[in-house]
Design a protein around this motif. Structure first.
Motif, PDB file in Angstrom:
ATOM      1  N   MET A  31      13.090  -8.296  59.391  1.00  0.00           N
ATOM      2  CA  MET A  31      11.838  -9.051  59.476  1.00  0.00           C
ATOM      3  C   MET A  31      10.671  -8.264  58.890  1.00  0.00           C
ATOM      4  N   VAL A  32      10.613  -6.960  59.171  1.00  0.00           N
ATOM      5  CA  VAL A  32       9.542  -6.134  58.617  1.00  0.00           C
ATOM      6  C   VAL A  32       9.638  -6.089  57.096  1.00  0.00           C
ATOM      7  N   ILE A  33      10.857  -5.948  56.588  1.00  0.00           N
ATOM      8  CA  ILE A  33      11.054  -5.888  55.136  1.00  0.00           C
ATOM      9  C   ILE A  33      10.680  -7.216  54.492  1.00  0.00           C
ATOM     10  N   MET A  34      11.056  -8.331  55.115  1.00  0.00           N
ATOM     11  CA  MET A  34      10.664  -9.640  54.591  1.00  0.00           C
ATOM     12  C   MET A  34       9.146  -9.776  54.559  1.00  0.00           C
ATOM     13  N   PHE A  35       8.499  -9.322  55.619  1.00  0.00           N
ATOM     14  CA  PHE A  35       7.042  -9.432  55.736  1.00  0.00           C
ATOM     15  C   PHE A  35       6.345  -8.640  54.634  1.00  0.00           C
ATOM     16  N   VAL A  36       6.735  -7.380  54.473  1.00  0.00           N
ATOM     17  CA  VAL A  36       6.120  -6.542  53.444  1.00  0.00           C
ATOM     18  C   VAL A  36       6.492  -7.052  52.054  1.00  0.00           C
ATOM     19  N   GLY A  37       7.737  -7.528  51.896  1.00  0.00           N
ATOM     20  CA  GLY A  37       8.160  -8.056  50.606  1.00  0.00           C
ATOM     21  C   GLY A  37       7.357  -9.268  50.186  1.00  0.00           C
ATOM     22  N   ARG A  38       6.963 -10.110  51.139  1.00  0.00           N
ATOM     23  CA  ARG A  38       6.157 -11.293  50.805  1.00  0.00           C
ATOM     24  C   ARG A  38       4.721 -10.916  50.459  1.00  0.00           C
ATOM     25  N   LEU A  39       4.132 -10.024  51.251  1.00  0.00           N
ATOM     26  CA  LEU A  39       2.757  -9.626  50.976  1.00  0.00           C
ATOM     27  C   LEU A  39       2.668  -8.737  49.744  1.00  0.00           C
ATOM     28  N   GLY A  40       3.734  -7.971  49.499  1.00  0.00           N
ATOM     29  CA  GLY A  40       3.743  -7.032  48.383  1.00  0.00           C
ATOM     30  C   GLY A  40       3.542  -5.615  48.885  1.00  0.00           C
ATOM     31  N   PRO A  41       4.361  -4.673  48.433  1.00  0.00           N
ATOM     32  CA  PRO A  41       4.225  -3.287  48.887  1.00  0.00           C
ATOM     33  C   PRO A  41       2.846  -2.696  48.627  1.00  0.00           C
TER      34      PRO A  41
END
Length: 449
Positions: free
Chosen positions: A414-424
């Motif tokens: 979930m954290v990876i999906m969240f950051v992946g959507r917003l952009g690193p």
């Protein structure tokens, strides 16, 4: 609701929160609200826990498509409508909807909100944001309406008017927003040889994955010579990746009895290889079982998921333009050139530094997530790598590892999906603080390579 969101954003901005921080907070709030609604009795059939609902909401808002429960059977019609709304809002952007609806209500969209909207749309200027917002909404509605009409020709004869219409509408929304959610337990495997489903779905997520800046440029200029450098890079880069992926999937899987080898006709094999070549660009649908694919094809798919689609689009990944600039920088190094040139334009050191930062953060996020998830995961390592990369690229393709993860593994995804959507880089700008060096040091020499 929109007024409260605007007030919430304004209060955050008064506390000197950066636009990326406000954007991340608003997305997190919507994920939590979506999870609460999906957990209510009228949204599911009774077998969905709050953890399942939270994962589904996070996957929908980040337009990823990874699931831990079956969307078509474990959620009621109301729950499926909620998921579709979360996909639409997450794909086009929360601030995009807020800007449009607030303007329709005659309410002012202030500077703090415009700064957040600029970050969400990936723009560097506050100019023409209103026009871009309207274009985003209009393009989305038109594409989804046309996609629904085409898909109805397949689903209505099979499921009837009401259910067939909903199947068509849900999959059109999911496809355009590159979400990968499907109401079928096997995604679109049952339609592997159907040209209407295959072509409609792929066209929808390819348009959504190009980026709204490119679509606006194409609409306004309509000639290759007058297109911006960004548009030219996106169109040419996407074409190369699509053709390369199509050829490679067909070559690697043609005789695999678990994938293309199980199909009778050459046309079906070409159609299936086409679909599997373009869907890793953050779409998430599949017409073949990825768990049965060759290791070489799996590694190639992981690479394509890491690249993703275009900036300011419904896609994730490091983006096609980032890959192109990395390649140009490598070529410039070997040619001993101090600037990157392409299509009659040059790129300076700022673009290179940004690309290097984005790539480094992305690789660090994937590797760190993979490491933490592997501490409690007992399955195949390649499956886990596939899953983590799919989460970062907001793709949604799976080899079955997501359903086997424990609470820690799900939290990491979930954290990876969240950051992946917003952009690193959003995370980087949120954590970084701008400072000016008070002391200058002499240049040093470091040997690299």
């Amino acid at each position: 609701m929109l007024k409260s969101i605007s007030d919430f954003q304004l209060s955050l901005s008064r506390r000197r929160f950066s636009p990326p921080a406000v954007l991340a907070t608003v997305y997190a709030v919507f994920i939590l609200l979506g999870a609460i609604v999906l957990r209510l009795p009228f949204s599911n059939t009774g077998d969905v826990t709050f953890e399942d609902a939270l994962f589904t909401a996070a996957s929908a808002v980040t337009v990823t498509g990874l699931i831990v429960v079956d969307t078509g059977s474990d959620y009621t019609l109301i729950g499926q409508i909620v998921i579709a709304l979360l996909i639409q809002i997450g794909g086009l952007g929360l601030m995009t909807f807020a800007a449009l609806l607030l303007s329709m209500l005659g309410m002012q969209f202030g500077l703090p909100q415009r700064l957040v909207l600029r970050d969400e749309l990936g723009q560097t200027s506050l100019r023409d944001l209103g026009q871009l917002v309207r274009l985003v909404i209009i393009v989305a509605l038109i594409c989804e309406a046309i996609g629904t009409a085409f898909l109805m020709t397949v689903f209505v004869p099979e499921f009837g008017w009401t259910h067939g219409f909903w199947q068509a509408l849900f999959h059109a929304i999911s496809a355009f927003n590159n979400a990968g959610f499907s109401l079928f337990s096997d995604s679109l495997v049952g339609y592997v040889g159907d040209p209407i489903v295959n072509i409609t779905i792929t066209v929808l997520f390819m348009i959504g994955g190009l980026g709204f800046v490119v679509l606006a440029d194409l609409y306004q200029k309509r000639r290759w010579q007058t297109l911006s450098l960004h548009s030219k890079l996106m169109l040419s880069g996407s074409l190369v990746l699509i053709v390369w992926g199509w050829v490679m999937v067909a070559a690697l899987e043609w005789n695999n009895p678990g994938t293309l080898g199980a199909l009778d006709s050459t046309g079906d094999r070409l159609l299936a290889s086409w679909f599997q070549a373009v869907t890793p660009r953050t779409a998430g649908f599949n017409t073949l079982d990825y768990a049965q694919m060759e290791t070489s094809t799996t590694l190639m798919t992981i690479t394509m998921m890491l690249v993703g689609g275009g900036p300011s689009s419904t896609a994730g990944g490091i983006k096609v333009t980032t890959l192109i600039v990395l390649c140009l920088a490598t070529l410039a190094f070997f040619r001993r050139e101090d600037r990157l040139t392409i299509f009659g334009r040059s790129l300076g050191i700022e673009e290179i530094i940004k690309v290097l930062a984005l790539t480094s953060l992305s690789l660090f996020l994937v590797l760190m997530g993979l490491f933490i998830a592997s501490l409690t995961y007992t399955g195949d390592f390649l499956d886990l790598l596939f899953e983590v990369t799919s989460a970062f690229g907001t793709v949604g393709l799976s080899r079955g590892a997501t359903g086997e993860l424990d609470s820690v593994g799900r939290a990491i995804i979930m954290v990876i999906m969240f950051v992946g959507r917003l952009g690193p880089l959003t995370l980087g700008f949120f954590l970084a603080q701008k400072s000016k060096a008070r002391v200058k040091y002499p240049d040093g020499k470091v040997f690299l390579g």
